[in-house]
Design a protein around this motif. Sequence first.
Motif, mmCIF file in Angstrom:
data_model
loop_
_atom_site.group_PDB
_atom_site.id
_atom_site.type_symbol
_atom_site.label_atom_id
_atom_site.label_comp_id
_atom_site.label_asym_id
_atom_site.label_seq_id
_atom_site.Cartn_x
_atom_site.Cartn_y
_atom_site.Cartn_z
ATOM 1 N N ALA A 1 -15.602 -7.730 7.633
ATOM 2 C CA ALA A 1 -14.653 -8.573 8.357
ATOM 3 C C ALA A 1 -14.036 -7.867 9.544
ATOM 4 O O ALA A 1 -13.973 -8.413 10.630
ATOM 5 C CB ALA A 1 -13.551 -9.041 7.424
ATOM 6 N N GLU A 2 -13.580 -6.646 9.342
ATOM 7 C CA GLU A 2 -12.872 -5.970 10.416
ATOM 8 C C GLU A 2 -13.030 -4.479 10.221
ATOM 9 O O GLU A 2 -12.941 -3.972 9.110
ATOM 10 C CB GLU A 2 -11.385 -6.366 10.355
ATOM 11 C CG GLU A 2 -10.584 -5.867 11.518
ATOM 12 C CD GLU A 2 -9.111 -6.150 11.325
ATOM 13 O OE1 GLU A 2 -8.766 -6.873 10.381
ATOM 14 O OE2 GLU A 2 -8.324 -5.631 12.119
ATOM 15 N N LEU A 3 -13.262 -3.782 11.324
ATOM 16 C CA LEU A 3 -13.463 -2.340 11.222
ATOM 17 C C LEU A 3 -12.113 -1.659 10.995
ATOM 18 O O LEU A 3 -11.123 -2.001 11.646
ATOM 19 C CB LEU A 3 -14.107 -1.819 12.503
ATOM 20 C CG LEU A 3 -14.669 -0.406 12.424
ATOM 21 C CD1 LEU A 3 -15.821 -0.353 11.442
ATOM 22 C CD2 LEU A 3 -15.126 0.055 13.781
ATOM 23 N N THR A 4 -12.086 -0.734 10.065
ATOM 24 C CA THR A 4 -10.855 0.014 9.824
ATOM 25 C C THR A 4 -11.182 1.499 9.713
ATOM 26 O O THR A 4 -12.326 1.891 9.509
ATOM 27 C CB THR A 4 -10.178 -0.401 8.507
ATOM 28 O OG1 THR A 4 -11.152 -0.334 7.484
ATOM 29 C CG2 THR A 4 -9.563 -1.756 8.604
ATOM 30 N N MET A 5 -10.160 2.308 9.832
ATOM 31 C CA MET A 5 -10.315 3.744 9.645
ATOM 32 C C MET A 5 -9.384 4.134 8.516
ATOM 33 O O MET A 5 -8.165 4.125 8.673
ATOM 34 C CB MET A 5 -9.955 4.465 10.942
ATOM 35 C CG MET A 5 -10.190 5.962 10.867
ATOM 36 S SD MET A 5 -9.821 6.721 12.436
ATOM 37 C CE MET A 5 -11.316 6.392 13.330
ATOM 38 N N PRO A 6 -9.924 4.418 7.344
ATOM 39 C CA PRO A 6 -9.034 4.731 6.209
ATOM 40 C C PRO A 6 -8.291 6.041 6.444
ATOM 41 O O PRO A 6 -8.854 7.004 6.958
ATOM 42 C CB PRO A 6 -10.010 4.865 5.029
ATOM 43 C CG PRO A 6 -11.316 4.363 5.514
ATOM 44 C CD PRO A 6 -11.337 4.479 6.992
ATOM 45 N N HIS A 7 -7.029 6.028 6.083
ATOM 46 C CA HIS A 7 -6.203 7.227 6.176
ATOM 47 C C HIS A 7 -5.766 7.598 4.772
ATOM 48 O O HIS A 7 -5.485 6.709 3.960
ATOM 49 C CB HIS A 7 -4.955 6.966 7.034
ATOM 50 C CG HIS A 7 -5.255 6.856 8.491
ATOM 51 N ND1 HIS A 7 -6.079 5.899 9.000
ATOM 52 C CD2 HIS A 7 -4.836 7.596 9.559
ATOM 53 C CE1 HIS A 7 -6.165 6.024 10.309
ATOM 54 N NE2 HIS A 7 -5.419 7.064 10.682
#
Lengths: 334, 170, 155, 381
Positions: free
Chosen positions: C51-57
Amino acid sequence: MIITALIIAISVITLFAVLGLVLVYMERKVAAFMQIRLGPMRVGPWGIAQTLADTVKLISKEDIIPNGADKFLFNLAPLMVTVIATLALAPLPFSDKWIIWDSNVGVFYVAAISSLTVISILTGGWASNNKYSLIGAMRSGAQIVSYELSVGLSLVAMVLLSGSLSFSDIVMTQQDAWWIFKGHLPAWIAFMVFIIASTAELNRNPFDLPEAESELTAGFHTEYSGMKFALFMLSEYINMFIVSAVAATLFLGGWMPLHFGQDNFFNHIMDYIPPLVWFAGKVFFIIFLIMWFRWTFPRLRIDQLLTLEWKYLLPISLINVLAAAWITVTGWHF
Amino acid sequence: MKAILFYIFSVLILACGIFTVTSRKIYRAAIFLLLTVVSVAALYFLMEYTFLGVVQLVIYAGGIVVLILFAVLLTHDSGSLLPPLGVKRTVATFALTGTGLTVFLYTILGRKVEPGSGEFNEPSVKMIGGQLLDLYNFGFVLPFEAISILLLAAMVGCIVLAMKFSKTMN
Amino acid sequence: MSYIENILSTSVSLLKGMKMTGYYFSHPKEIYTRQYPENRKTLKLPERFRAELTMPHDEFNRHRCSGCTACEIACPNGTIKVLTYMETTPDNKKKKRLDTFIYRLSMCTFCNLCVDSCPSDAIKFNQHFEHSVTERKQLTKVLNRQGSTVTDELK
Amino acid sequence: MEQVQNIVSDRELQGSNLQTQEYFINVGPQHPSTHGVLHLKIKLDGEIIEDVDPILGYIHRSVEKMCEKLSYRQIIPITSRMDYLSAHINNQAVALAVEKAMAVEVPPRARAIRILMAELTRIGSHQLWWGVMGMDLGALTPFFWGFRDREMITEMFEETCGTRLTMNYIIPGGVATDVHPDFIGKVKNYIRHLRKKLPEYDEILTGNRIFIERTRGVGYLSPEEAVSFGCTGPTARGSGVSCDIRKWHSYDGYDKLDFNEVLFNEGDNLARYKVRIKEIWESLRIIEQVVENFPEGEVMGKMKKVIKLPKGEFYQRVETARGELGVYIVSDGGNTPYRIKFRSPNFSNLSVLKKIVVGSKIADMVATMSTLDLVIPDIDR
């Protein structure tokens, strides 16, 4: 007299509004259930107020008059179609006491008024200055003018059987049994021809060529928006109600309860249900039937439409009139 | 009440009649003709002569006006204005209508109109039907049948004229 | 005779169709509609849905992006822009560090090529599919959080 | 009678004094029957069509030129957007072309998955077409039934590939990931469901007299014309032209499966309709065979990280839901194609439209366009 006229006028307008709301909601729900959908669900419980919200939306929409349209006729057409629908409502008996105008030529009058609907459609289509609308108007002209014959002839068959042009008299002749039960084959055939031909006169699927969505976008009312469009739509549903009411009165006994034989227990129970409920029940049954057609069948082509009328419905109803006359003369019906 | 309605409809008839002949758009003229015809029917209804009113609606409004509208739709350029009448034609039209009006008024005014008894009974539908198909009692069955045959002949003629004959049929 | 047969066979075929629609009308169990905003709580999206690109922190506000721009190269239509800067490490080496990870949702085709190409699993797609915003510029997102650093193993 | 005939024919010979006007209407680019931004200029005589002039390019995105800048792996997601109803098969076409050029062996499990996906795509596409066909003819209800059945396929795709429409799943060397653990079970369920629901399709539309009258004998396409216009897929097979790529130029192991090429000889709308309905049944058979012997193992062959094709020209064709899709790659040895050309089935199928609708009615044109099953982005690319 003026007060009576006012009361009638107000009640007719109220009936119009309520019918419009109820029938549009009903159509959407029937369509939805046949199409494995839920239909309107958001406004009110089960979406009951959806049509009300739609009306508000339609009223507040911009009223567009296309460039090059004949303004006078463009505005006149939706008015005309509504007025004609109102006029046809007059001689229908809603119950044993509720009838606006107990005319002695009621059936003839309804047939005459409904033959005017085509003029407003032609006018709307022509005045829009749109090529799709014009084709739609032409189609509706050819269609309504031809199917009027079958409607008229099936009415004639029933008039022959009941021996009167007055709706209230026709209802009274069905005291012992409805015409569909005691009229033998001619009544059945007349009923079917009437339902088919009046569906065509209503421009509803499978005869919705004047508005054929996939061919002419919306046919004669392509250019209409807002309340004018709403008037076209409203009058379609009012006409549907009128057609169903006529069918219910002629074939299904109008407000007469269902009776079998003479004076028995069953008949007495049936008598307890008020006439208005009987009438409404029959009318809505036929409306449901017409809706059922719409959500099942594909649309006919224009030549097939005319073939159906001129090669099938018209000869059949002509012979049917003859048969009805024979039955009346020999007194074969009960 | 009746008088008011009568005057309303009379004005409608006259106004729409005038618009019918003066309108320069042919489709509008046809619609005004329709309004005239419907107003006349309304007058019949007002006189409680419902059968005639309905017949007026069926034949004139539902039949003839629809036919005219159809013809108008089939012609292209139906939306443009008709050319205005020349002087000659205007004069001729006025002369003709003037003559007609004179003859009409002369006939009407020359006769003495007796006020009716006030009571008017519409002949029942059954009576009209009986009279129309009666052999005796001055019934109209002969003209009725003659007209039927004429109409049938006209219908067959129309179909023959409208039919397309393929070259192979000749 | 074929005239009447014609009428009868037509009626039968039409009645068959009406039987089908009548069946569905009278069997509300067959209704397939799912009422979307109402069923948000029970809505289950497949785990692979993109669905949407994320950058896990992680909990120390650290991401795993080393700023190698492999994703930027892999993207077929320039959705991703990786801005980097050079940092001098304590042992006097120059290292590339992520400054801003720009992701333009309006251009993304959700092809998953960026995630595939990432050598350190720094980015992934989540299941948050409700993308509608009121302004176009809201669709351009910065994926790394304010003041975030890279994880120790990539240092 | 004879005299009348003579009069009529005389009048016809001399030419009537009545002037008739040609009637131009523009169907599209926004019109419910074109299903996309196709624009048809139509010349009418009453209801009868005298001339049709399709105008293309409203959704041209120069896919082929774009591909020259992209690596072979990046081309795959772009192809999903040509014929979006056969996204898997489009991906497969490019993947096969690349594999052919590099001579890469695809593991059997990946091939089985590819066939499964392709046939499910075909079923889904045909179901959508079936619903839309009903809608074009004025029956709205089939539309929703078709969509219901297609929705289940889309959900299976969503679970395995992560997207519903533009897959990017079949890639050079195999498939992107292994199928979801639930996938095979769901496919089996779906086969059961569809075997029950497909006869309903026949009851509401196929057997309906109005539908038959609207389609039988309408839009006749002769086999010669079908061949000369380059029609493929169900459009040509409705005219009796055998052109199933799965049979003639088998790929990905279709030759080991038992299925029939559906052929009808009538060449009219009804024949094209029947071809597609029957193809759903055939696809079901294929899926059943694959599901029963679903191989285990790897899903990705040995591929280098950076795909470079050897210098040369490569062509690969596949059978999409609409016909033959050809991929023609000219490589100069680099990691992007020098030139890539897609031979899209819809472009050829559209070109035959004028030939078969001139002389019929507007309503027939809508029905014919519907049986050609056009996807506009595939025409324009």
